[in-house]
Motif scaffolding. Structure first.
Motif, PDB file in Angstrom:
ATOM      1  N   ILE A 196       0.850  -1.193   0.000  1.00 54.45           N
ATOM      2  CA  ILE A 196       0.000   0.000   0.000  1.00 54.45           C
ATOM      3  C   ILE A 196       0.886   1.244   0.000  1.00 54.45           C
ATOM      4  CG2 ILE A 196      -2.019  -1.031   1.141  1.00 54.45           C
ATOM      5  CD1 ILE A 196      -1.064   0.276   3.752  1.00 54.45           C
ATOM      6  N   THR A 197       0.320   2.348  -0.478  1.00 53.57           N
ATOM      7  CA  THR A 197       1.055   3.611  -0.486  1.00 53.57           C
ATOM      8  C   THR A 197       0.765   4.355   0.814  1.00 53.57           C
ATOM      9  OG1 THR A 197       0.890   3.735  -2.885  1.00 53.57           O
ATOM     10  CG2 THR A 197       1.370   5.795  -1.725  1.00 53.57           C
ATOM     11  N   CYS A 198       1.821   4.740   1.534  1.00 51.51           N
ATOM     12  CA  CYS A 198       1.642   5.438   2.805  1.00 51.51           C
ATOM     13  C   CYS A 198       0.971   6.792   2.592  1.00 51.51           C
ATOM     14  CB  CYS A 198       2.993   5.664   3.474  1.00 51.51           C
ATOM     15  SG  CYS A 198       3.781   4.146   3.956  1.00 51.51           S
ATOM     16  N   GLY A 199      -0.066   7.049   3.377  1.00 48.52           N
ATOM     17  CA  GLY A 199      -0.719   8.349   3.297  1.00 48.52           C
ATOM     18  C   GLY A 199      -1.846   8.414   2.287  1.00 48.52           C
ATOM     19  N   ASP A 200      -2.217   7.275   1.733  1.00 46.15           N
ATOM     20  CA  ASP A 200      -3.359   7.214   0.815  1.00 46.15           C
ATOM     21  C   ASP A 200      -4.485   6.463   1.508  1.00 46.15           C
ATOM     22  OD1 ASP A 200      -5.116   7.011  -1.368  1.00 46.15           O
ATOM     23  OD2 ASP A 200      -4.146   5.168  -2.062  1.00 46.15           O
ATOM     24  N   PRO A 201      -5.590   7.043   1.885  1.00 46.11           N
ATOM     25  CA  PRO A 201      -5.907   8.469   1.736  1.00 46.11           C
ATOM     26  C   PRO A 201      -5.257   9.341   2.815  1.00 46.11           C
ATOM     27  CG  PRO A 201      -7.740   7.340   2.765  1.00 46.11           C
ATOM     28  CD  PRO A 201      -6.713   6.293   2.462  1.00 46.11           C
ATOM     29  N   ASP A 202      -4.901   8.769   3.981  1.00 51.60           N
ATOM     30  CA  ASP A 202      -4.137   9.526   4.974  1.00 51.60           C
ATOM     31  C   ASP A 202      -3.352   8.529   5.836  1.00 51.60           C
ATOM     32  OD1 ASP A 202      -5.953   8.468   6.885  1.00 51.60           O
ATOM     33  OD2 ASP A 202      -7.307  10.146   6.536  1.00 51.60           O
ATOM     34  N   LEU A 253       3.921 -10.172   5.012  1.00 48.53           N
ATOM     35  CA  LEU A 253       4.927  -9.108   4.880  1.00 48.53           C
ATOM     36  C   LEU A 253       4.243  -7.953   4.167  1.00 48.53           C
ATOM     37  CD1 LEU A 253       8.589  -9.568   3.644  1.00 48.53           C
ATOM     38  CD2 LEU A 253       7.237  -7.696   2.779  1.00 48.53           C
ATOM     39  N   ILE A 254       4.545  -6.729   4.602  1.00 48.10           N
ATOM     40  CA  ILE A 254       3.919  -5.576   3.943  1.00 48.10           C
ATOM     41  C   ILE A 254       4.977  -4.675   3.328  1.00 48.10           C
ATOM     42  CG2 ILE A 254       2.422  -3.555   4.217  1.00 48.10           C
ATOM     43  CD1 ILE A 254       1.107  -5.051   6.599  1.00 48.10           C
ATOM     44  N   GLU A 255       4.737  -4.323   2.068  1.00 49.84           N
ATOM     45  CA  GLU A 255       5.555  -3.321   1.386  1.00 49.84           C
ATOM     46  C   GLU A 255       4.870  -1.979   1.578  1.00 49.84           C
ATOM     47  OE1 GLU A 255       5.916  -4.126  -2.751  1.00 49.84           O
ATOM     48  OE2 GLU A 255       6.823  -6.078  -2.456  1.00 49.84           O
ATOM     49  N   LEU A 256       5.593  -1.048   2.222  1.00 50.59           N
ATOM     50  CA  LEU A 256       5.063   0.298   2.424  1.00 50.59           C
ATOM     51  C   LEU A 256       5.625   1.212   1.349  1.00 50.59           C
ATOM     52  CD1 LEU A 256       5.535   0.605   6.276  1.00 50.59           C
ATOM     53  CD2 LEU A 256       3.382   0.475   5.043  1.00 50.59           C
ATOM     54  N   GLY A 257       4.750   1.720   0.509  1.00 51.44           N
ATOM     55  CA  GLY A 257       5.207   2.632  -0.538  1.00 51.44           C
ATOM     56  C   GLY A 257       5.369   4.029   0.016  1.00 51.44           C
ATOM     57  N   ILE A 258       6.575   4.605  -0.135  1.00 54.71           N
ATOM     58  CA  ILE A 258       6.738   6.033   0.160  1.00 54.71           C
ATOM     59  C   ILE A 258       6.482   6.752  -1.164  1.00 54.71           C
ATOM     60  CG2 ILE A 258       8.264   7.867   0.991  1.00 54.71           C
ATOM     61  CD1 ILE A 258       9.874   5.784   2.457  1.00 54.71           C
TER      62      ILE A 258
END
Lengths: 258, 394
Positions: free
Chosen positions: A17-23, A41-46
């Motif tokens: 997931i993309t961090c900060g989407d939607p917040d 495992l989670i991939e955090l998108g910056i």
């Protein structure tokens, strides 16, 4: 905790997931929800302004996050808050310039401090990895490499130096769901296995439980991003229960393989 | 394979999916660059089709008017398709043909590179698709139609700022989805290795000719060579053969937009910092977190947040100077050259003319200045008229 833990007992389910989407509050909630639903495992998108390896879905997520004022520092703060509540490994997925502009050493040491376990940079191929991977090695952060359907003779060189897992890109093109995956994933994964004991997980284009099961049959794990990000885009701050249901459906499909 | 560094700049920061494609390109380029047959074919194309060599014209009225250095104009605007872009395109498309590719894709800003690529594709009977920022398709509507006329398909790009940088990103994305039959004709001295080297070599014909022509006319080398810089291909071409001649000042003129103290600027060397983007390490306009800045210039061809890695290196070692030129100065220079010499330069090239107007009076009468007129200004006439408040459409 290590990236390898994700592959210990079962076919690994890796989500993005993309961090900060939607917040960032929703991101925090989603991390807990996805672990409960069976993600390993989670991939955090910056978010990055110009994500050249992404299709429209994740491009949209990056844009939403950036226009909400998300920054690398705010992402680190979010991880610092939520990390103690999570029992699965976490890795960052972002672009070279996000790490480079922060200062590679400063970025990687902060990763270690907040409890991140790895970094994936899709615009840093084998030839350019040293500047990043040498620092990652010092802080015990896995610098996770990618291989593609076009990698051919490059697979052995990449796999032999891999840490964490080998990210196998299933298809040509950018991220996004696909109706069918035509690459011979089995052969790709076998070539990786001939060269390393590090697990091979497959991403790009996977969205249905059937696709997840088919790919997991011939690999160590599957990665799903756009299908989840699409739910977040659709349901916004109330997306958690929809993401949970979706994650559970993928987990069940993977568990039925045993 | 070498990794194509210019000092600390350059490299190959691209998705793994493209690595074998750029390696294959490098292999092919190394094979053909010294191949007499390939070079003979390319020279014939450049001379018979594109109209090279381009003239080195003594701008007598401008020289007298400014009262300083003797000014020559390198007339790349007289090339077929109206700019220097054709030099690189003919080289790359010929190379693509030799590699067995049947389809070419390209990004374009002002449309000059897109038009040149569509032209070469028509000539070689290849399929052609051009990616152009939606904003630019509006600014340069005539060039969009021109490309279609030449048989190319034009994709407006609406992501990001919908300008040149987004067109580059989208063309890269397209290339990762279809590599086998497709060559990406990158239009400037940027992107991953080997593109900055290939494009420079194909554009170096400009400085090779300037050197020869200047020696013939003046019996000596010029004292200064000026060119506009966006990604930097015409400047790299105009500088290259003079790099070894330390007495020749090399001056790149960047688009400052509304000024380097505003956010509406594209003067990368003046306001950018070191970063990694679009396949290369170089200077980029970006914020403190590395997010690429939405740059601005009146000139679509210079409206790019980065600069080619070899320029970044020439800046680092002090071999070339990079100066900012504002929209206002460029428009004034556009009008000046039209009126004084009867030559309408591209708004991109007008940035170099603008700096020449400042610099020439400070030089001696015995000194020689060469301005690279990288393209013709016909495409810009409507936009400049609007800038001056005249309500005309193309």
């Amino acid at each position: 905790m290590k990236v390898a833990d994700a592959f210990k007992n079962r076919k690994a389910f890796i989500s993005f997931i993309t961090c900060g989407d939607p917040d960032l509050e929703t991101t925090e909630e989603l991390l807990l929800t996805m672990e409960q639903g069976g993600v390993d495992l989670i991939e955090l998108g910056i978010p990055f302004s110009d994500p050249t390896a992404e299709g429209p879905v994740i491009q949209g997520a990056s844009l939403r996050a950036l226009s909400n004022g998300v920054t690398t520092d705010k992402v680190f703060d979010m991880v610092r808050r939520v990390r103690p509540k999570l029992n699965i490994p976490l890795v960052f997925m972002t672009y070279a310039n996000v790490v480079f502009s922060y200062g590679i050493e400063r970025f990687v040491s902060t990763c270690a401090e907040v409890g991140m376990n790895g970094i994936i940079l899709p615009d840093v191929p084998f030839e350019e990895r040293e500047e990043f991977s040498a620092v990652c090695d010092r802080f015990n952060i896995d610098f996770i490499p990618l291989i593609a359907p076009t990698s051919d003779d490059r697979i052995s060189m990449i796999a032999k130096n891999a840490k964490g897992f080998v990210y196998c890109v299933s298809s040509l093109g950018v991220t996004g769901t696909r109706d069918s995956i035509t690459t011979d994933i089995g052969e790709m994964v076998n070539t990786v296995r001939e060269n390393t004991d590090v697990p091979a997980a497959v991403g790009f284009g996977i969205s249905t439980p059937q696709q997840a099961a088919d790919i997991a049959k011939v690999s160590d794990g599957i990665i799903i991003g756009s299908a989840i990000v699409r739910l977040i885009a659709k349901y916004g701050r109330s997306c958690a229960k929809y993401v949970y249901d979706y994650v559970v459906s993928i987990r069940s499909a993977l568990d039925e393989l045993k | 394979m070498s990794n194509g560094k210019f000092g600390i700049h350059g490299g190959q920061y691209i998705p793994e999916t493209l690595m074998n494609a750029v390696n294959e390109l490098e292999k092919a380029y190394n094979k053909y660059k010294n191949d007499p047959e390939f070079n003979a074919e390319l020279t014939t194309l450049l001379n018979e089709y594109a109209g090279r060599p381009s003239l080195l014209y003594y701008a007598e009225k401008m020289t007298k008017d400014l009262g300083g250095a003797k000014i020559y104009l390198k007339r790349e605007d007289l090339n077929h398709t109206g700019s220097h872009k054709i030099n690189n395109v003919l080289g790359q498309v010929l190379l693509a043909k030799k590699m067995g590719k049947t389809r070419v894709i390209a990004e374009t800003g002002a449309g000059q590179h897109g038009v040149a690529t569509a032209t070469a594709a028509a000539l070689f009977g290849m399929e052609c698709e051009v990616f152009m920022g939606e904003e630019d398709t509006k600014r340069q509507a005539l060039n969009v139609y021109r490309m279609k006329l030449l048989g190319a398909k034009v994709h407006p790009v609406s992501s990001g700022t919908a300008t040149l940088k987004d067109a580059v990103s989208e063309t890269m994305r397209e290339w990762t989805s279809r590599i086998d039959d497709t060559h990406y004709v990158l239009g400037s001295v940027m992107g991953p290795h080997p593109f900055p080297t290939i494009v420079r070599d194909f554009q170096a014909v400009i400085s090779k000719e300037i050197k020869q022509q200047c020696l013939e006319k003046e019996g000596k080398l010029p004292d200064a060579v000026l060119a506009c810089v966006g990604g930097g291909s015409n400047a790299m071409g105009a500088f290259y053969h003079f790099i070894e001649n330390k007495g020749v000042r090399l001056i790149g003129c960047e688009a400052a937009g509304k000024g380097i103290n505003t956010f509406e600027t594209a003067a990368t060397v003046s306001v950018g910092k070191l970063g990694i983007f679009h396949g290369m390490k170089s200077y980029f306009c970006q914020d403190e977190y590395g997010q690429i800045a939405p740059v601005y210039s009146i000139s679509a061809g210079l409206d790019y947040p980065g600069v080619g890695p070899e320029h970044a290196h020439l800046h680092d070692i002090g071999r070339a100077e990079y100066v900012p030129v504002t929209d206002d100065e460029a428009v004034t220079a556009f009008e000046y050259l039209s009126r004084v010499e009867g030559i309408i330069p591209a708004i991109e090239s007008s940035h170099a003319v603008a700096h020449a107007i400042k610099l020439a009076p400070t030089m001696d009468k015995e000194q020689i200045m060469v301005i690279n007129i990288s393209g013709r200004g016909d495409k810009d006439v409507a936009a400049i008229a609007r800038y001056r408040g005249e309500n005309i459409t193309e």
